[in-house]
Design an enzyme around this catalytic site. Structure first.
Site, PDB file in Angstrom:
ATOM      1  N   HIS A  39       0.815  -1.222   0.000  1.00 15.18           N
ATOM      2  CA  HIS A  39       0.000   0.000   0.000  1.00 15.18           C
ATOM      3  C   HIS A  39       0.843   1.263   0.000  1.00 15.18           C
ATOM      4  O   HIS A  39       1.634   1.505   0.910  1.00 15.18           O
ATOM      5  CB  HIS A  39      -0.916   0.010   1.223  1.00 15.18           C
ATOM      6  CG  HIS A  39      -2.059   0.970   1.120  1.00 15.18           C
ATOM      7  ND1 HIS A  39      -3.264   0.637   0.551  1.00 15.18           N
ATOM      8  CD2 HIS A  39      -2.182   2.269   1.486  1.00 15.18           C
ATOM      9  CE1 HIS A  39      -4.080   1.679   0.582  1.00 15.18           C
ATOM     10  NE2 HIS A  39      -3.448   2.684   1.145  1.00 15.18           N
ATOM     11  N   ASP A  41       0.266   5.536  -1.154  1.00 13.94           N
ATOM     12  CA  ASP A  41      -0.729   6.529  -1.580  1.00 13.94           C
ATOM     13  C   ASP A  41      -0.166   7.616  -2.492  1.00 13.94           C
ATOM     14  O   ASP A  41      -0.723   8.714  -2.552  1.00 13.94           O
ATOM     15  CB  ASP A  41      -1.361   7.182  -0.346  1.00 13.94           C
ATOM     16  CG  ASP A  41      -2.570   6.393   0.149  1.00 13.94           C
ATOM     17  OD1 ASP A  41      -3.515   6.227  -0.636  1.00 13.94           O
ATOM     18  OD2 ASP A  41      -2.562   5.931   1.309  1.00 13.94           O
ATOM     19  N   GLU A 142      -8.916   1.436  -2.549  1.00 21.35           N
ATOM     20  CA  GLU A 142      -9.013   1.451  -1.092  1.00 21.35           C
ATOM     21  C   GLU A 142     -10.369   1.966  -0.626  1.00 21.35           C
ATOM     22  O   GLU A 142     -10.556   3.151  -0.401  1.00 21.35           O
ATOM     23  CB  GLU A 142      -7.902   2.312  -0.482  1.00 21.35           C
ATOM     24  CG  GLU A 142      -7.846   2.192   1.040  1.00 21.35           C
ATOM     25  CD  GLU A 142      -6.802   3.088   1.678  1.00 21.35           C
ATOM     26  OE1 GLU A 142      -6.389   4.073   1.039  1.00 21.35           O
ATOM     27  OE2 GLU A 142      -6.414   2.817   2.826  1.00 21.35           O
ATOM     28  N   HIS A 169     -13.158   1.770   3.553  1.00 24.27           N
ATOM     29  CA  HIS A 169     -12.155   2.659   4.150  1.00 24.27           C
ATOM     30  C   HIS A 169     -12.692   2.949   5.546  1.00 24.27           C
ATOM     31  O   HIS A 169     -13.228   2.036   6.196  1.00 24.27           O
ATOM     32  CB  HIS A 169     -11.909   3.911   3.296  1.00 24.27           C
ATOM     33  CG  HIS A 169     -10.707   4.672   3.756  1.00 24.27           C
ATOM     34  ND1 HIS A 169     -10.796   5.851   4.456  1.00 24.27           N
ATOM     35  CD2 HIS A 169      -9.390   4.378   3.666  1.00 24.27           C
ATOM     36  CE1 HIS A 169      -9.568   6.253   4.785  1.00 24.27           C
ATOM     37  NE2 HIS A 169      -8.692   5.383   4.311  1.00 24.27           N
ATOM     38  N   HIS A 215      -8.811  -1.901   7.382  1.00 22.97           N
ATOM     39  CA  HIS A 215      -9.900  -0.923   7.554  1.00 22.97           C
ATOM     40  C   HIS A 215     -11.285  -1.515   7.846  1.00 22.97           C
ATOM     41  O   HIS A 215     -12.226  -0.749   8.048  1.00 22.97           O
ATOM     42  CB  HIS A 215     -10.043   0.014   6.339  1.00 22.97           C
ATOM     43  CG  HIS A 215      -9.011   1.072   6.220  1.00 22.97           C
ATOM     44  ND1 HIS A 215      -9.080   2.264   6.907  1.00 22.97           N
ATOM     45  CD2 HIS A 215      -7.865   1.133   5.493  1.00 22.97           C
ATOM     46  CE1 HIS A 215      -8.027   3.014   6.595  1.00 22.97           C
ATOM     47  NE2 HIS A 215      -7.269   2.353   5.740  1.00 22.97           N
ATOM     48  N   HIS A 236      -2.281  -3.148   4.553  1.00 26.90           N
ATOM     49  CA  HIS A 236      -1.503  -2.234   5.405  1.00 26.90           C
ATOM     50  C   HIS A 236      -2.095  -2.188   6.815  1.00 26.90           C
ATOM     51  O   HIS A 236      -2.791  -1.257   7.178  1.00 26.90           O
ATOM     52  CB  HIS A 236      -1.391  -0.844   4.769  1.00 26.90           C
ATOM     53  CG  HIS A 236      -2.692  -0.142   4.474  1.00 26.90           C
ATOM     54  ND1 HIS A 236      -3.697  -0.698   3.720  1.00 26.90           N
ATOM     55  CD2 HIS A 236      -3.150   1.083   4.833  1.00 26.90           C
ATOM     56  CE1 HIS A 236      -4.706   0.155   3.631  1.00 26.90           C
ATOM     57  NE2 HIS A 236      -4.415   1.235   4.302  1.00 26.90           N
ATOM     58  N   ASP A 305       2.339   2.033   3.739  1.00 28.15           N
ATOM     59  CA  ASP A 305       1.379   3.149   3.794  1.00 28.15           C
ATOM     60  C   ASP A 305       2.068   4.486   3.541  1.00 28.15           C
ATOM     61  O   ASP A 305       1.598   5.536   3.977  1.00 28.15           O
ATOM     62  CB  ASP A 305       0.650   3.170   5.156  1.00 28.15           C
ATOM     63  CG  ASP A 305      -0.774   3.716   5.041  1.00 28.15           C
ATOM     64  OD1 ASP A 305      -1.181   4.129   3.926  1.00 28.15           O
ATOM     65  OD2 ASP A 305      -1.479   3.735   6.062  1.00 28.15           O
TER      66      ASP A 305
HETATM   67 ZN   LIG Z   1      -5.522   3.028   4.615  1.00 27.37          ZN
END
Ligand SMILES: [Zn+2]
Ligand SMILES: *[C@@H]1O[C@H](CO)[C@@H](O)[C@H](O)[C@H]1NC(C)=O
Ligand SMILES: *[C@@H]1O[C@H](CO)[C@@H](O)[C@H](O)[C@H]1NC(C)=O
Length: 417
Positions: A39, A41, A142, A169, A215, A236, A305
């Site tokens: 993961h 972003d 996600e 999420h 999540h 993650h 992450d």
């Molecule tokens: Zn996350």
């Protein structure tokens, strides 16, 4: 090793030297097995910093982010699931469009940096990128809000190259509960997964879409572990026993993931590593050790992450630092096999099994039943395709009485004609 002992036999010198030996060994192992991270972003940073205008930045020199090409090279990052993330705020609004735009960002990044990134959608692609010294670039969506309760959207995401869906999420969807339900900040709306949510698990198995349980609420973790034919992932998440955040994975779930031959990819976010604002590399290694102790080395992976969090540990400041963490695991006595498992062998095993389940289900039909309209009534959703139920504007008031109303309408029509 030899020159270490002979040249520097004072204790401090030996410590520095053995640290170098572990780092060298880490780099050697990372040359043999691809490091796959679950993961990152960076696509979200592209939206926040450049509104997705990639020509306005250069990934070779970008400094604001945890991730750029030189850092990727130094960190030996061989494969990355890039997150196609859009905030829960977009649920029931423009989540689908924004998600497609984030998917497009990954496609465009691969085109802009063809010598460094390789678009990837399979376990074989990961290995082939590794052989070419490029970073395999996979996509994970996600949050279930991104599919707007639509199996068709899920399928088309797959066709765009998406290979995992995080079921939620940090918000419930009309079919799955998120982790905040376990903290009391949110209330359960689906008792874990609704009937429709359970069907989606099967549909993801059929498609070859990895099921990501980062999540989600604990109830959803348990249900997905029960229902999924294929192994599941936590892209993650860290260990709950080490830091008691509900975003982390409790020991009994770790053991179930092991039974299912799935994977937990450790998150580096300080708040999930130490449950405090500060953390260091050694604290992250504690999560690796704990998961290994409780459920074995075969369920561990890396899920940094990066670029999705505001605080990262001392010693793991950006994606260039992975080899230091690998060296720390070696220092703690991890064997070559264990290290390679965590680097990439585990994820590759899970991915291959998911692909195998997909292939075995090739005669299973796509899931076609739309989510019950009553579960998704909102001002931004039209009801085309659903049986005529009177004035759409009054849907909210009708609620659960729909079948009765439908019967009455039928009765009226029969009586009139
Ligand atoms: Zn996350
Ligand atoms: C692969 O990348 C590494 C790290 O940047 C570099 O040292 C090496 O020369 C590259 N190998 C090939 C075959 O391109
Ligand atoms: C990391 O933090 C812990 C406290 O959580 C501390 O005991 C340890 O010495 C630190 N390690 C390093 C290498 O800074």
């Amino acid at each position: 090793m030899y020159w270490c002992v002979t040249l520097l036999n004072v204790l401090s010198g030996f410590i520095i030297c053995s640290a170098d030996i572990n780092r060298e060994k880490a780099l050697r192992l990372m040359g043999e097995t691809p490091l796959i991270d679950g993961h990152n972003d960076l696509p979200w940073q592209m939206r926040q910093l450049f509104n997705n205008e990639l020509e306005k930045m250069d990934l070779n020199t970008l400094e604001k982010t945890h991730t750029n090409i030189p850092k990727i090279k130094t960190g030996r990052l061989s494969a990355q699931f890039w997150a196609a993330y859009v905030p829960c705020e977009s649920q029931y609004k423009d989540a689908v469009r924004q998600t497609v735009e984030q998917i497009d960002v990954v496609h465009r990044l691969c085109r802009l940096y063809p010598n460094d990134l390789m678009f990837a959608t399979s376990s074989d692609d990961i290995l082939s990128a590794f052989q070419q010294n490029k970073t395999a670039s996979l996509i994970g969506v996600e949050g279930g809000h991104s599919i707007d309760s639509s199996p068709g959207t899920l399928r088309m995401f797959y066709n765009l190259g998406v290979r995992y869906l995080t079921l939620t999420h940090s918000c419930n969807t009309p079919w799955a509960d998120n982790w905040l339900v376990d903290t009391g900040k949110d209330t359960s709306e689906n008792n874990g997964l609704s009937g429709f949510g359970k069907e989606l698990i099967r549909e993801m198995n059929r498609l070859g879409m990895l099921i990501d349980l980062a999540h989600v609420s604990e109830k959803v973790m348990n249900l997905a572990l029960e229902l999924s034919i294929a192994p599941v992932i936590f892209s993650h998440s860290s260990a709950y026993e080490v830091c008691k955040s509900k975003r982390n994975v409790p020991d009994d779930i770790l053991r179930k993931v092991a039974e299912k031959k799935g994977i937990v990819m450790v998150n580096f976010y300080n708040d999930y590593v130490t449950c405090q604002k500060t953390a260091n590399l050694s604290n992250v290694a504690d999560h690796f050790d704990h998961i290994k102790k409780v459920a074995g080395h075969e369920i561990i992976g890396f899920g940094g992450d990066y670029d999705g969090v505001s605080r990262v540990p001392e010693g793991l400041e950006d994606v260039s630092k992975y080899p230091d963490l690998v060296a720390e695991l070696l220092r703690r006595g991890w064997t070559d096999t264990e290290v390679k498992a965590a680097l990439g062998d585990n994820l590759l095993r899970v991915f291959r099994e998911v692909e195998k389940v997909r292939d075995s289900m090739n005669t299973t039909k796509p899931y076609e039943v739309p989510i019950p309209y009553a579960d998704v009534v909102n001002p931004c959703r039209t009801m085309y395709g659903y049986p005529p139920q009177g004035n759409a504007g009054s849907m909210i008031n009708l609620g659960l009485h729909l079948p009765v109303v439908t019967l009455l309408l039928h009765g009226t029509i029969l009586w009139l004609f």
